[in-house]
Write a protein that holds these residues in place. Structure first.
Motif, short mmCIF file in Angstrom:
data_model
loop_
_atom_site.label_atom_id
_atom_site.label_comp_id
_atom_site.label_asym_id
_atom_site.label_seq_id
_atom_site.Cartn_x
_atom_site.Cartn_y
_atom_site.Cartn_z
N VAL A 167 52.57 44.31 26.92
CA VAL A 167 51.24 44.93 27.02
C VAL A 167 51.04 45.45 28.44
O VAL A 167 50.51 46.54 28.65
CB VAL A 167 50.14 43.92 26.63
N VAL A 168 51.47 44.67 29.41
CA VAL A 168 51.52 45.10 30.81
C VAL A 168 52.95 44.93 31.29
O VAL A 168 53.47 43.81 31.30
CB VAL A 168 50.56 44.27 31.69
N THR A 169 53.59 46.02 31.67
CA THR A 169 54.99 45.98 32.09
C THR A 169 55.09 46.23 33.59
O THR A 169 54.55 47.20 34.11
CB THR A 169 55.82 47.02 31.32
N ILE A 170 55.82 45.33 34.25
CA ILE A 170 56.02 45.40 35.70
C ILE A 170 57.50 45.62 35.97
O ILE A 170 58.34 44.85 35.49
CB ILE A 170 55.54 44.11 36.38
N ALA A 171 57.82 46.67 36.70
CA ALA A 171 59.21 47.01 36.98
C ALA A 171 59.49 46.93 38.47
O ALA A 171 58.78 47.54 39.28
CB ALA A 171 59.53 48.42 36.48
#
Length: 260
Positions: free
Chosen positions: A205-209
């Protein structure tokens, strides 16, 4: 939209206790090690993690496991982590073992808005029929077992077969690592480090790269982008030292006298 954040610590600051996390990587290849370390320092626990494996005892997700931060793990392989085995057999950790291809497709389906799908993998086994020990009690008995899954017959080509229903995975947050990324969140992965990273990114839902090299929008050839920025919400540019730190799970060497 500029999605960059100044630090990994800032990027994971709002991950709460009890959250579900999809974490990219395969073994130690392509794991978001900087974000994992930041989450370790941040302190949230009671987490459910979805990942191909759980790192090793002293690196990757193994560090969070070591700290007792997981309540549940969905994975396809856990054989390199002795602490994982200890917690599972001692009744401290719930584990849903999933065939590797099925895990990949469950993540992809979650990111594609597909709630479930049928597959032949696992038909005729405890994967479909239920009874796999998900969690043991403190005496070694089975406290939680996998439920039976729905099966149906379908005609596929010229044959008819039985297929089992598998549900998609959507995680509260996803942590991934890319070789290159721009400020809009478009990502490029390097060779085998691609592995589960795009699938986990899609399922979050929240993607951190975390990205080893940050470039400006337009610098990436559109035909070479592996994951479009629509799936990515925060981009953490790594320092040269952070980008260079990559551990090898198993090192194999040979003497100079050996031949190929």
């Amino acid at each position: 939209m500029d999605k960059t954040v100044t630090s990994a610590r800032e990027a994971v600051a709002d991950i709460p206790a009890g959250a579900s996390l999809a974490v990219g990587g395969f073994g130690l290849c392509g794991i978001p090690s900087v974000l994992i370390q930041a989450l370790r320092e941040q302190g949230s626990g009671d987490l459910e993690v979805i990942s191909n494996n759980c790192g090793v005892d002293d690196w990757g997700l193994g560090l969070l496991l070591q700290d007792g931060r997981f309540r549940r793990v969905v994975a396809s392989y856990v054989g390199e982590n002795k602490e994982f085995a200890r917690q599972y057999l001692a009744g401290e950790l719930e584990v849903e073992l999933t065939p590797q291809g099925t895990l990949a497709e469950r993540l992809r389906a979650g990111g594609s808005g597909i709630p479930a799908f049928f597959t032949a993998t696992g038909v005729g086994t405890q994967i479909a029929e239920g009874g796999l020990p998900w969690k043991y009690d403190f005496e070694g008995g089975v406290a939680v077992a996998s439920p039976p899954k729905r099966t149906e017959e379908f005609e596929l080509g010229r044959s008819v077969g039985t297929f089992v229903l598998e549900k998609a995975i959507v995680a509260d947050f996803a942590l991934v690592r890319a070789a290159r990324g721009d400020r809009h969140g478009n990502l490029v992965f390097h060779s085998a480090a691609r592995n589960f990273n795009p699938l986990c990114a899609m399922a979050g839902v929240v993607t951190i790269a975390e990205v080893e090299e940050l470039v400006e929008p337009g610098d990436l050839d559109p035909d070479q982008i592996h994951l479009p920025g629509v799936y990515v919400h925060r981009v953490v540019p790594l320092t040269p030292a952070e980008a260079a730190e990559k551990r090898i799970e198993k090192r194999t060497t040979r003497t100079g006298t050996e031949q190929n």
